[in-house]
Each structure stands twice: as C-alpha cells, then as structure tokens.
Design an enzyme around this catalytic site. Structure first.
Site, PDB file in Angstrom:
ATOM      1  N   MET A  22     188.140   0.724  99.277  1.00  0.00           N
ATOM      2  CA  MET A  22     188.174   1.173 100.682  1.00  0.00           C
ATOM      3  C   MET A  22     189.411   0.584 101.353  1.00  0.00           C
ATOM      4  O   MET A  22     189.773  -0.560 101.095  1.00  0.00           O
ATOM      5  CB  MET A  22     186.917   0.666 101.394  1.00  0.00           C
ATOM      6  CG  MET A  22     186.916   0.911 102.897  1.00  0.00           C
ATOM      7  SD  MET A  22     185.388   0.402 103.696  1.00  0.00           S
ATOM      8  CE  MET A  22     185.703  -1.354 103.908  1.00  0.00           C
ATOM      9  N   ASP A  24     191.626   1.731 105.350  1.00  0.00           N
ATOM     10  CA  ASP A  24     191.479   1.905 106.808  1.00  0.00           C
ATOM     11  C   ASP A  24     190.150   2.506 107.283  1.00  0.00           C
ATOM     12  O   ASP A  24     189.670   3.483 106.691  1.00  0.00           O
ATOM     13  CB  ASP A  24     192.540   2.881 107.328  1.00  0.00           C
ATOM     14  CG  ASP A  24     193.920   2.622 106.795  1.00  0.00           C
ATOM     15  OD1 ASP A  24     194.126   1.654 106.063  1.00  0.00           O
ATOM     16  OD2 ASP A  24     194.813   3.417 107.126  1.00  0.00           O
TER      17      ASP A  24
HETATM   18  C1  FRU Z   1     197.445   2.239 106.296  1.00  0.00           C
HETATM   19  C2  FRU Z   1     197.745   3.459 105.464  1.00  0.00           C
HETATM   20  C3  FRU Z   1     197.902   4.683 106.341  1.00  0.00           C
HETATM   21  C4  FRU Z   1     197.563   5.813 105.409  1.00  0.00           C
HETATM   22  C5  FRU Z   1     196.482   5.192 104.545  1.00  0.00           C
HETATM   23  C6  FRU Z   1     196.489   5.677 103.130  1.00  0.00           C
HETATM   24  O1  FRU Z   1     196.771   1.240 105.632  1.00  0.00           O
HETATM   25  O2  FRU Z   1     198.902   3.244 104.681  1.00  0.00           O
HETATM   26  O3  FRU Z   1     199.167   4.809 106.945  1.00  0.00           O
HETATM   27  O4  FRU Z   1     197.110   6.952 106.063  1.00  0.00           O
HETATM   28  O5  FRU Z   1     196.681   3.798 104.582  1.00  0.00           O
HETATM   29  O6  FRU Z   1     195.383   5.217 102.441  1.00  0.00           O
END
Ligand code: FRU
Length: 485
Positions: A22, A24
């Site tokens: 997991m 964001d």
């Molecule tokens: C931030 C990020 C976002 C992207 C996502 C990909 O942690 O790099 O910019 O959408 O994670 O998993």
C-alpha cells in the site's frame, strides 16, 4: 472497544492492508454514514508495482473493514492517486435518482509499448456506496501534450465560484483546473515556481480553506508532498503553503518553507471534510512511510500503514499562521487510564519508570524544565529495544532517536535521528501514541508533530522519564493503555 493485534508489527490502531503493498491514501470521503479510504495498492506483491485502488470503510476512522479492490488497471494504464467526491447535484449526469460517488484519478501508462510515460486524469462512478465502479466511457478527461508528471488530482466543489476545482501535481508546480461537470476541465493557473522547497518532484497536492482559531479570518492551505531525492537525508516529506484562493489562483502569504511533520514517516497525505459542503471537520490522513525505505520495511506479506486520522486547524503563533494537527476524538474510547502523576520531580538520579505491557499506549505529559540541560522520555519496547525522545534545553530542539528501537538494518537512513525545533515556551506538552510499529508525537497541542515508524519485537513494555543534570517537573502526566471493551 477492543482491538487485538494480529501478527508481528501489525498495527492495532492504524489502517494497514490485509496483504501486499500500500502507499498513498486516495479518495477520502464521508458518504451515507461511512468513511471511505481508498489507497494505492499492489494486490499481487508486497513491493510497489502495478497500481490499483484498494478500499476500506469505517464508522469511526480507527476500525476499518477492507473491501474488494475498487479500481483496477485497464487499457489506459494503471491507477495512480486521486480523489473521490459526492456529486450532490448530479453535475456529471452520471446519476439519476440519488447522488453518488465520482472518483477522479490518474491513469498511468508506461512499459514496452509506451516508450514515453503518460499520465492523464480519468473518471469512474459508483451507484452502490463505492462497492463497485464504472469507468467513464470517454476517459481520459484531462491530458497534457507535453507534461510527463501530470498526476494526483484532488477535486473539491468551490461554492463561491460554483464549480469544481482540481489541483494537480505537474512536476515542480501545482496546476489548477476548473470544471462545471467533472468532465470538461479548464486550466486556471500554475503555482510554485521559485516558491517553497523543490528538493524533489511535487506530488499529491491538496487545497482547502480553514478558519484561523481565535479570529474571524479564514485562510487557504495548499499541501504539497515532495518526492525522495537521494541528495537529502529527509527522503520524501510534505510541505504546505498558507494564502488565498479566489477560484482561479492560489497566492501564498509567506516566504518560509513550512513542513507538515518533523518525523520521516508521513507522506502523500490528503484531507477531507466529514460533512458535505466542505465545512465540517478537516480530517487528514497520511501514508506512514517514506519512499527512501518503504519497499524494504521488515513486515511480512503486507507493507505500510496510514497515520492516525488527524483533525487540522490553523493557529497564529508570533504573527505566523500555521497548521495544528490533533488525533481525531474518535480515538479516545480505545484508551483507558492506567496511571496519573501530578507535580513530580525528575532528576538524573531519580528516573521514573512506568510499566505498561500493552499492544498500544498513550503518554500525555506537561513538563516544566527547572534546570535540566537535557531531558526526555524513553519508550522501552522490550528490555533491550528502546526509542528516546530528548529535549535539548539549550538549543531548544527535540530529537527522536530510533537507532535502538528494534529492526533498523533494512536501511542506512532509518536509524538517523529526527529533529524538531521547538517554539521555546516554558512548558512542553507532549502526547505520544505508541502502536506496534509506530510513534506519533504531538507537541504543544499539535503545533509540531513527529511521525516515526519503529520495528520492535513488542510495542511497549514501559516508559521512563530522565534528565541529564538538573531537574524537571512533571506538572501533569497520564499513561493510558487499551480499553477493555
Ligand atoms: C506519491 C506517488 C504519487 C503517485 C503514486 C503512485 O507517493 O508517487 O505521485 O500517484 O504515488 O503510486
């Protein structure tokens, strides 16, 4: 309320995925009595990989039920971060009888057949409280001819201009778009050139308005996470700006760089209002990890957890407006008081030790420094594994050191201390929440926060107070352990 711990390092109070990777938090929204947490998820491995949106629901933001995957990759790519809104007035035309949820997310296309990475914004909608989703047939709804970093849409309804606003991470800036219907987007402005920290790529923006406590003023807050850059020890972290927003342009009102957290492990966080029309509590949740070592943390079969949900507010200190973070009140029933202390003197000979033996714990202290040069608190995870929180009275700073906290070998960076400069008040108020593999330290009512992962064999056997030379007074202290039911 009783929460039982499952496997090693598995948090009791924090959301973690049942299995696999997991990152964001996405699409935080309150709808029909439920809090929704969607999240960046690789359901096939415990390292970052092809992104999906995982999904969990909760009645209190502490106990979560993980549901089926909400969004999976399709012909437009994998599913990067984004947000969810309730389309109360059916501006999108997706709903007939009842308002429903719309997800606005980034489609990310890369790989052998796509030499050039492409990121674009797309929609999905749900008629059944987020359980199942239909992708919009005309996806994507927003593309850019040249920008490669073009992601993480955070969308909200802006009542004053009567339109949807999207803030989007566009490399080293944030771009703002508007729309009447979530489908047709107009570019409004770009923020960030030569402003704030550019130590890494800008990601996961969030824009919202908050009242300033004890005043009639309101201010706009823009959160911007900045990605890992090997040149700096901090890894990935989140800055924020305070200013104004008129429906077109965000203007910041300060020159300094403001950090949301002084610990290493709070990234890519976003917020939501817990009632419609954006005027409820402003609740924030971050990803409790750091890109520097997130793929290597020593959990088995699952990786990562979220911070506790925190209520955000603004206060003015010495003419400067800043964010204050407090764990949401829904956390309180999970604790029961074990011990209380009032007006106790601690000196270098008389260390005070308190047994805890619990899967999670809370320590609240109001400390007054009498004449100590250094003082603080040791969290004894086991007999040999501990974390120290030390206040250096001369330099007015606080250090959280986790090099003896348990498993730290998975990263060179992880054992390095975390530091926060204090405001220099007479009393220091600390609230520490200890879970199986994290510490969240709220200082002076949340003016400063230090969020830190730890990987000990046990959460907390005890805590002790110490000084090196001189004395401190514990004006008030309270230790709490899990509530029985
Ligand atoms: C931030 C990020 C976002 C992207 C996502 C990909 O942690 O790099 O910019 O959408 O994670 O998993």
């Amino acid at each position: 309320m009783k929460i039982t711990k499952l496997d090693k390092y598995r948090p009791a109070l924090h959301f973690s995925p049942q299995q696999n990777w997991m990152n964001d938090p996405n699409g935080l929204v309150f709808f029909k009595g439920e809090y929704h947490l969607f999240f960046q998820h690789n359901p096939n491995d415990s390292v970052w990989g092809p992104m999906h949106w995982g999904h969990a629901v909760s009645k209190n933001m502490i106990e979560w039920e993980q549901l089926d995957i909400a969004l999976s990759p399709d012909e437009h790519g994998t599913i990067f971060s984004g947000s969810v809104v309730v389309d109360w007035h059916n501006t999108s035309g997706f709903f007939q009888e009842e308002p429903g949820l719309v997800a606005i997310f980034t489609h990310h296309l890369e790989g052998e057949n796509h030499p050039q990475t492409k990121q674009m914004q797309s929609l999905a909608y749900s008629y059944d409280k987020g359980r199942t989703w239909l992708k919009y047939e005309n996806n994507p709804v927003l593309t850019h001819p040249t920008k490669i970093d073009f992601r993480d849409p955070k969308v909200f309804w802006h009542e004053a201009s009567h339109k949807w606003i999207m803030v989007l991470a566009t490399g080293q800036t944030i771009s703002i778009y508007s729309s009447p219907n979530l489908k047709d987007w107009t570019f409004e402005s770009e923020f960030g050139e030569k402003i704030g920290s550019h130590d890494g790529v800008w990601e996961c923006p969030d824009l919202f308005e908050l009242p300033v406590e004890h005043s009639s003023e309101k201010k706009w807050v823009l959160l911007v996470s900045i990605g890992d850059n090997p040149e700096f020890d901090s890894g990935s972290r989140t800055q924020y700006f305070i200013g104004s927003f008129d429906g077109h342009t965000f203007v910041e009102e300060h020159d300094d760089i403001k950090w949301l957290d002084f610990g290493k492990d709070n990234y890519a966080g976003v917020s939501f209002s817990d009632i419609p029309k954006e005027d409820g509590r402003r609740i924030y949740l971050g990803w409790m990890s750091n890109w520097r070592y997130a793929n290597h943390v020593p959990t088995k079969g699952w990786r990562s957890q979220m911070t506790l949900p925190r209520e955000l507010s603004l206060i003015e200190i010495d003419g400067e407006i800043q964010i204050v973070q407090k764990a949401v009140r829904e956390l309180e029933p999970f604790f029961t008081k074990k011990e209380e202390l009032n007006h106790v003197i601690v000196n270098s000979k008389d260390k005070h030790h308190f047994n805890i033996h619990a899967d999670y714990a809370e320590v609240e202290l109001v400390l007054e420094n009498i004449d100590a040069t250094q003082y603080g608190l040791t969290i004894h995870h086991t007999n040999t594994q501990y974390t120290t929180i030390t206040v250096d009275a001369k330099d007015n700073k606080l250090l959280l050191e986790r090099k003896h906290s348990g498993n730290v070998d998975f990263s060179d960076n992880f054992p390095k201390p975390q530091m926060v400069k204090l405001n220099g008040t007479e009393q220091l108020q600390l609230r520490l929440i200890v879970d199986s593999s994290s510490l969240e330290l709220f200082l002076n009512g949340g003016e400063h926060v230090v969020t830190s992962l730890v990987y000990p064999d046990k959460a907390c056997e005890g805590v002790s107070l110490f000084t090196s030379e001189g004395e401190i007074k514990v004006v008030h202290g309270k230790l709490s352990i899990p509530a029985k039911n």
